[in-house]
Write an enzyme that holds these catalytic residues in place. Structure first.
Site, PDB file in Angstrom:
ATOM      1  N   HIS A   1     -78.393  37.037 -23.337  1.00 32.05           N
ATOM      2  CA  HIS A   1     -78.182  36.853 -24.998  1.00 32.05           C
ATOM      3  C   HIS A   1     -78.065  35.265 -25.233  1.00 32.05           C
ATOM      4  CE1 HIS A   1     -74.082  36.478 -22.797  1.00 32.05           C
ATOM      5  NE2 HIS A   1     -74.215  35.741 -23.521  1.00 32.05           N
ATOM      6  N   VAL A   2     -78.176  34.843 -26.412  1.00 28.42           N
ATOM      7  CA  VAL A   2     -78.265  33.733 -26.681  1.00 28.42           C
ATOM      8  C   VAL A   2     -76.809  33.001 -26.863  1.00 28.42           C
ATOM      9  CG1 VAL A   2     -78.629  32.046 -28.600  1.00 28.42           C
ATOM     10  CG2 VAL A   2     -80.192  33.885 -28.301  1.00 28.42           C
TER      11      VAL A   2
END
Length: 229
Positions: free
Chosen positions: A137-138
């Site tokens: 994920h970011v």
């Protein structure tokens, strides 16, 4: 977004000395400012999830007076992101390239930028949480500003080494994309909780049973709702 060591200790149900030891010896991400350690809430949750340590959810209740949107159920985010089978790739970069291609990103968002942000997060430390599962994920969802929160579940065609602590290669990936830090923390904490449930772990071992996975997740959410006051 930042917690002091004492706040992190409260969230992890340990004393402050234990948190300081984890910072020095067990790679708990922290930065030192004027002699005091400060820990990013996202980093804390990721680190604890990777090690199977329960985190008090109240620590993620951020002050978001400008964000009044209702928080999604994990099952809703997964329906929005989709369940994908036989995703190809022989290493972390090629796998994440395929994941980005499946995210159905808005036209204005450059897929190469998203890939580089995901790779940068992996470079900080693996997002593998053990038992063949990773949660790429970011780190800062504000970089993407996506309109709809999504969790995309990908089953890989072949296992790939993500450098997991337990040494197991990854074959199952949950990718979180969200419009706000508040939503990101909410989905990450809900996913971490659900992954501790044996029911979800078992259905993930039979790849691409989409309806079974979603129904199991809804049952877990329903049980959580019944247990809440």
């Amino acid at each position: 977004m930042q917690l002091k060591a004492a706040d992190a200790a409260q969230a992890l149900h340990v004393d402050e000395k234990t948190v300081l030891r984890w910072i020095k010896n067990d790679k708990l991400p922290a930065e030192q400012i004027r002699g005091d350690y400060h820990i990013n809430r996202v980093d804390l949750l990721e680190w604890a999830t990777e090690r199977g340590i329960k985190v008090d959810p109240t620590i993620f209740e951020l002050d978001n007076s400008d964000d009044t949107r209702p928080l999604p159920l994990l099952s809703q985010a997964l329906e929005a992101g989709g369940i994908h089978c036989n995703v190809t790739g022989s290493d972390v970069q090629s796998v994440l390239q395929q994941v980005v291609d499946l995210l159905n990103l808005p036209e204005e968002l450059d897929p190469d930028f998203v890939l580089q942000v995901l790779l940068a997060r992996e470079a900080m430390g693996t997002t593998a949480v053990g038992d063949g599962i990773a949660i790429p994920h970011v780190r800062n969802p504000l970089l993407l500003r996506l309109p709809v929160p999504k969790v995309s579940l990908c089953f890989l065609a072949q296992p790939v080494d993500f450098g997991a602590l337990d040494g197991k290669p990854v074959q199952t990936l949950f990718t979180i994309t969200s419009p706000t830090v508040r939503t990101h923390l909410h989905l990450l904490s809900k996913l971490a909780y659900a992954l501790r449930d044996d029911r979800l772990r078992q259905v993930l071992k039979t790849p691409c049973q989409s309806e079974l996975i979603l129904s199991t997740l809804r049952q877990i959410e329903n049980d959580i709702g019944k247990a809440s006051p």
